[in-house]
Write a protein that holds these residues in place. Structure first.
Motif, PDB file in Angstrom:
ATOM      1  N   ARG A   1       0.709 -11.761 -15.091  1.00  0.00           N
ATOM      2  CA  ARG A   1       2.174 -11.772 -14.988  1.00  0.00           C
ATOM      3  C   ARG A   1       2.857 -11.298 -13.908  1.00  0.00           C
ATOM      4  O   ARG A   1       3.921 -11.617 -13.401  1.00  0.00           O
ATOM      5  N   LYS A   2       2.308  -9.869 -13.203  1.00  0.00           N
ATOM      6  CA  LYS A   2       3.338  -9.181 -12.486  1.00  0.00           C
ATOM      7  C   LYS A   2       2.185  -8.737 -11.160  1.00  0.00           C
ATOM      8  O   LYS A   2       1.388  -8.111 -11.499  1.00  0.00           O
ATOM      9  N   ALA A   3       2.401  -8.770  -9.919  1.00  0.00           N
ATOM     10  CA  ALA A   3       1.653  -7.964  -9.009  1.00  0.00           C
ATOM     11  C   ALA A   3       2.819  -7.321  -8.116  1.00  0.00           C
ATOM     12  O   ALA A   3       3.825  -7.823  -7.447  1.00  0.00           O
ATOM     13  N   ILE A   4       2.610  -6.034  -7.840  1.00  0.00           N
ATOM     14  CA  ILE A   4       3.500  -5.269  -6.617  1.00  0.00           C
ATOM     15  C   ILE A   4       2.422  -4.589  -5.864  1.00  0.00           C
ATOM     16  O   ILE A   4       1.382  -3.832  -6.146  1.00  0.00           O
ATOM     17  N   ILE A   5       2.837  -5.106  -4.490  1.00  0.00           N
ATOM     18  CA  ILE A   5       1.953  -4.316  -3.409  1.00  0.00           C
ATOM     19  C   ILE A   5       2.766  -3.426  -2.532  1.00  0.00           C
ATOM     20  O   ILE A   5       3.909  -4.380  -2.059  1.00  0.00           O
ATOM     21  N   VAL A   6       2.620  -2.462  -2.198  1.00  0.00           N
ATOM     22  CA  VAL A   6       3.096  -1.591  -1.315  1.00  0.00           C
ATOM     23  C   VAL A   6       2.137  -1.327  -0.220  1.00  0.00           C
ATOM     24  O   VAL A   6       1.177  -0.526  -0.505  1.00  0.00           O
ATOM     25  N   SER A   7       2.403  -1.629   1.219  1.00  0.00           N
ATOM     26  CA  SER A   7       1.372  -1.445   2.131  1.00  0.00           C
ATOM     27  C   SER A   7       2.237  -1.516   3.518  1.00  0.00           C
ATOM     28  O   SER A   7       3.013  -2.398   3.831  1.00  0.00           O
ATOM     29  N   PRO A   8       2.287  -0.182   3.877  1.00  0.00           N
ATOM     30  CA  PRO A   8       3.158  -0.049   5.237  1.00  0.00           C
ATOM     31  C   PRO A   8       2.896  -0.745   6.415  1.00  0.00           C
ATOM     32  O   PRO A   8       3.450  -1.361   7.128  1.00  0.00           O
ATOM     33  N   TYR A   9       1.669  -1.166   6.387  1.00  0.00           N
ATOM     34  CA  TYR A   9       0.916  -1.820   7.445  1.00  0.00           C
ATOM     35  C   TYR A   9       0.269  -3.265   6.799  1.00  0.00           C
ATOM     36  O   TYR A   9      -0.687  -3.032   6.140  1.00  0.00           O
ATOM     37  N   PHE A  10       0.958  -4.336   6.895  1.00  0.00           N
ATOM     38  CA  PHE A  10       0.556  -5.343   6.095  1.00  0.00           C
ATOM     39  C   PHE A  10       0.454  -6.695   6.740  1.00  0.00           C
ATOM     40  O   PHE A  10       1.346  -7.046   7.723  1.00  0.00           O
TER      41      PHE A  10
ATOM     42  N   SER B   1      -0.971 -18.653  -4.071  1.00  0.00           N
ATOM     43  CA  SER B   1      -1.468 -19.177  -5.345  1.00  0.00           C
ATOM     44  C   SER B   1      -1.066 -18.201  -6.790  1.00  0.00           C
ATOM     45  O   SER B   1      -1.171 -19.052  -7.574  1.00  0.00           O
ATOM     46  N   TRP B   2      -1.118 -17.025  -6.677  1.00  0.00           N
ATOM     47  CA  TRP B   2      -0.618 -16.166  -7.768  1.00  0.00           C
ATOM     48  C   TRP B   2       0.673 -16.746  -8.346  1.00  0.00           C
ATOM     49  O   TRP B   2       1.067 -16.830  -9.520  1.00  0.00           O
ATOM     50  N   VAL B   3       1.544 -17.041  -7.499  1.00  0.00           N
ATOM     51  CA  VAL B   3       2.835 -17.421  -7.760  1.00  0.00           C
ATOM     52  C   VAL B   3       2.781 -18.864  -8.483  1.00  0.00           C
ATOM     53  O   VAL B   3       3.466 -19.121  -9.338  1.00  0.00           O
ATOM     54  N   LYS B   4       2.099 -19.504  -7.864  1.00  0.00           N
ATOM     55  CA  LYS B   4       1.802 -21.259  -8.599  1.00  0.00           C
ATOM     56  C   LYS B   4       1.513 -20.982  -9.945  1.00  0.00           C
ATOM     57  O   LYS B   4       1.717 -21.754 -10.809  1.00  0.00           O
ATOM     58  N   LYS B   5       0.831 -19.885 -10.327  1.00  0.00           N
ATOM     59  CA  LYS B   5       0.270 -19.702 -11.448  1.00  0.00           C
ATOM     60  C   LYS B   5       1.113 -18.953 -12.403  1.00  0.00           C
ATOM     61  O   LYS B   5       1.001 -18.535 -13.757  1.00  0.00           O
ATOM     62  N   GLY B   6       2.370 -18.729 -11.841  1.00  0.00           N
ATOM     63  CA  GLY B   6       3.417 -18.172 -12.780  1.00  0.00           C
ATOM     64  C   GLY B   6       3.764 -16.437 -12.322  1.00  0.00           C
ATOM     65  O   GLY B   6       4.175 -15.942 -13.231  1.00  0.00           O
ATOM     66  N   VAL B   7       2.779 -15.903 -11.456  1.00  0.00           N
ATOM     67  CA  VAL B   7       2.850 -14.447 -11.492  1.00  0.00           C
ATOM     68  C   VAL B   7       4.030 -14.044 -10.632  1.00  0.00           C
ATOM     69  O   VAL B   7       4.072 -14.725  -9.571  1.00  0.00           O
ATOM     70  N   ASP B   8       4.812 -13.134 -10.917  1.00  0.00           N
ATOM     71  CA  ASP B   8       5.822 -12.517 -10.109  1.00  0.00           C
ATOM     72  C   ASP B   8       5.276 -11.588  -9.215  1.00  0.00           C
ATOM     73  O   ASP B   8       4.780 -10.623  -9.470  1.00  0.00           O
ATOM     74  N   VAL B   9       5.271 -11.781  -7.842  1.00  0.00           N
ATOM     75  CA  VAL B   9       4.536 -11.299  -6.515  1.00  0.00           C
ATOM     76  C   VAL B   9       5.558 -10.743  -5.865  1.00  0.00           C
ATOM     77  O   VAL B   9       6.503 -11.221  -5.201  1.00  0.00           O
ATOM     78  N   THR B  10       5.686  -9.327  -5.651  1.00  0.00           N
ATOM     79  CA  THR B  10       6.557  -8.584  -4.932  1.00  0.00           C
ATOM     80  C   THR B  10       5.750  -7.904  -3.968  1.00  0.00           C
ATOM     81  O   THR B  10       4.643  -6.957  -4.391  1.00  0.00           O
ATOM     82  N   VAL B  11       6.062  -7.898  -2.811  1.00  0.00           N
ATOM     83  CA  VAL B  11       5.422  -7.184  -1.414  1.00  0.00           C
ATOM     84  C   VAL B  11       6.553  -6.339  -0.776  1.00  0.00           C
ATOM     85  O   VAL B  11       7.571  -6.745  -0.581  1.00  0.00           O
ATOM     86  N   LEU B  12       6.114  -4.824  -0.591  1.00  0.00           N
ATOM     87  CA  LEU B  12       7.106  -3.984   0.216  1.00  0.00           C
ATOM     88  C   LEU B  12       6.273  -3.507   1.313  1.00  0.00           C
ATOM     89  O   LEU B  12       5.186  -2.985   1.355  1.00  0.00           O
ATOM     90  N   THR B  13       7.008  -3.690   2.477  1.00  0.00           N
ATOM     91  CA  THR B  13       6.043  -3.413   3.819  1.00  0.00           C
ATOM     92  C   THR B  13       7.253  -2.770   4.729  1.00  0.00           C
ATOM     93  O   THR B  13       8.510  -2.718   4.282  1.00  0.00           O
ATOM     94  N   ASN B  14       7.143  -2.003   5.843  1.00  0.00           N
ATOM     95  CA  ASN B  14       7.951  -1.716   6.781  1.00  0.00           C
ATOM     96  C   ASN B  14       8.655  -2.842   7.522  1.00  0.00           C
ATOM     97  O   ASN B  14       8.164  -3.729   7.755  1.00  0.00           O
ATOM     98  N   SER B  15       9.843  -2.779   7.824  1.00  0.00           N
ATOM     99  CA  SER B  15      10.629  -3.527   8.753  1.00  0.00           C
ATOM    100  C   SER B  15      10.507  -3.125  10.186  1.00  0.00           C
ATOM    101  O   SER B  15       9.513  -1.986  10.463  1.00  0.00           O
TER     102      SER B  15
END
Length: 513
Positions: free
Chosen positions: A319-328, A340-354
């Motif tokens: 259903r959901k994946a949250i990934i926090v990685s400063p160096y991504f 591919s996870w998104v295509k299967k209906g998973v809500d994928v969020t990634v947070l990294t540095n600007s």
């Protein structure tokens, strides 16, 4: 032509002479040592002791001051052993205080083992060797540079190994309490600087996982790449220990009225810990760590790598994946997996540095080329703002001066609000293939929901959302979803900084980032 040839030959001979004569000392005299039994009576161990067989208790250390206070309080409470393993050990206020507490523990009979990666220890080597004179203190450096005077030249003769470092972070007291996560030992990790701060995350752990962490420490401590600092630098005498002890004592006394030490005293965390008021989340968990052989293995050899086992254990989110990685740097394979996870209906969020927040421009150069494909594939991509932390700190009741900016340093991910990984591993080629890493996977809805709540409720205040300007091209825009501002280029960066990143991106160095 002859002169140029002579110069080239002379330089080559000089470099060979300097680097070729340098060798690591024999290991014959190095004695192994191991953690004490987890059943050894310990006051602090009993205070947080387990009535949960087969489980481990976890408590997140989000605030930098609390994370430092926790370490100092545990050092003060240690009765038998303190095992410390870090990548960076900066010569700064927090490190000096930390070292002073370690030495004070050694004075009352606690065995202290300090294992540090050698990459950044050139300036501290004399002090570390002086500490090691104490009969209760041992200091070892991992993957040391053979040439101690011209360390950088080691990259010429053995780049494949010396460029690969021990990135682990582990802190263990009496084999009963264990802290791991993103933090090294230095001011920015513990909210001790006004001008910059890392947003980071550790977990404090008790229960069954602690002896496993001690086994991991022992594996590195006794490994063929770990050398006593005195073997590398040369023996120091009792006078050097007296001098470093006096220096540390004077520093602690002189800083009693400092702004930061006052914050430490005002923290309520110590009393909560000692009065057994910390509410640990007792759950099943798995400790993952790379075998130290990883830094000697060929990159294609994965037998020492923890990441395949970690990703297998985590499985795929439903259903959901949250990934926090400063160096991504997801590379093509990671980008395809997330989309591919998104295509299967998973809500994928990634947070990294600007770009404005990152402290490593080269990593941003490797990451930026995957952004358009990630966003086009439906991944919710956020980049941390270099937020002004002064208002945040003052709101929390801290005394600060000047301006302060944030940079992301926490490494964590959660799937389906059911399991969460907290550790030292970034999602980039260096963490996955080159450096050694560690972390813990916790089957915890509580901790997973804690991260998910921050992402859903707080993250928009601290991060820009990255989107495509139009579906037909790769141009990006950055949205401040709180103020409804839109930026057509990387916010809060100069044209020179953007040019630097573009220029770096031209070089084929992704596998080293």
């Amino acid at each position: 032509m002859i002169i140029n040839s002579f110069k080239a030959t002379f330089c080559a001979v000089l470099i060979f002479t300097i680097t070729g004569c340098a060798q690591l000392p024999s290991r014959e005299s190095i004695q192994p040592s191991y953690a004490i039994s987890a059943d050894t009576p310990s006051t602090i161990g009993e205070a947080v002791g387990s009535n949960h067989p087969g489980l481990s208790g976890f408590y997140p250390l989000v605030d930098g001051v609390d994370a430092f206070v926790a370490r100092l309080a545990l050092i003060d409470s240690a009765e038998h052993t303190i095992d410390v393993q870090y990548y960076l050990y900066h010569r700064q206020q927090t490190t000096i205080l930390f070292t002073a507490f370690l030495l004070k523990a050694a004075e009352r009979g606690v065995r202290v083992r300090l294992l540090l990666d050698d990459l950044s220890q050139a300036d501290s080597e004399l002090d570390l060797a002086a500490l090691a004179v104490h009969p209760n203190v041992e200091v070892r450096l991992f993957n040391p540079f053979p040439n101690r005077r011209f360390r950088a030249l080691g990259f010429i003769t053995n780049y494949s190994q010396l460029s690969r470092r021990m990135h682990n972070k582990s802190f263990i007291v009496d084999n009963r309490i264990f802290i791991t996560g993103g933090r090294n030992i230095g001011n920015a990790y513990f909210s001790a600087e006004d001008h910059s701060e890392f947003i980071d995350l550790d977990v404090m752990s008790v229960g069954d996982i602690v002896p496993e962490a001690s086994d991991a420490f022992d594996l590195y401590w006794n490994h063929t790449l770990s050398y006593p600092v005195q073997n590398l630098h040369g023996e120091r005498d009792e006078q050097s220990l007296i001098e470093i002890t006096k220096t540390l004592e004077n520093y602690v006394a002189d800083n009693q009225q400092s702004n930061y030490v006052e914050q430490l005293r005002e923290s309520a965390f110590v009393n909560r810990l000692l009065n057994d008021e910390i509410e640990f989340d007792w759950q099943e968990s798995t400790l993952f760590y790379d075998h130290p052989d990883k830094v000697m293995n060929d990159v294609d050899e994965k037998s020492a790598n923890m990441s395949p086992s970690l990703f297998k254990k985590m499985g795929e989110p439903k259903r959901k994946a949250i990934i926090v990685s400063p160096y991504f740097i997801p590379r093509e394979q990671g980008t395809q997996l997330l989309t591919s996870w998104v295509k299967k209906g998973v809500d994928v969020t990634v947070l990294t540095n600007s770009l404005a927040a990152t402290d490593v421009s080269a990593v941003h150069a490797g990451y930026k080329k995957y952004r358009a494909d990630l966003v086009r594939g439906g991944v919710k991509l956020w980049e941390l703002k270099p937020s002004d932390l002064v208002a945040i700190k003052r709101k929390a009741g801290r005394k600060v001066t000047g301006s302060s900016q944030a940079s992301l340093h926490a490494k964590t991910m959660t799937f389906d609000d059911e399991k969460i990984f907290v550790g030292t591993m970034n999602l980039d080629p260096r963490s996955l293939d080159l450096n050694t890493e560690m972390g813990v996977l916790i089957d915890s809805e509580k901790l997973s929901s804690f991260l998910a709540h921050w992402v859903d409720k707080k993250m928009p205040e601290y991060a820009w959302k990255v989107e495509l300007k139009s579906p037909d091209d790769d141009e990006l825009i950055w949205l401040d979803t709180i103020s409804n501002q839109q930026f057509d280029e990387e916010p809060q960066t100069s044209s020179w900084r953007r040019f630097q990143v573009w220029f770096i991106s031209l070089f084929p160095i992704e596998d080293e980032l």
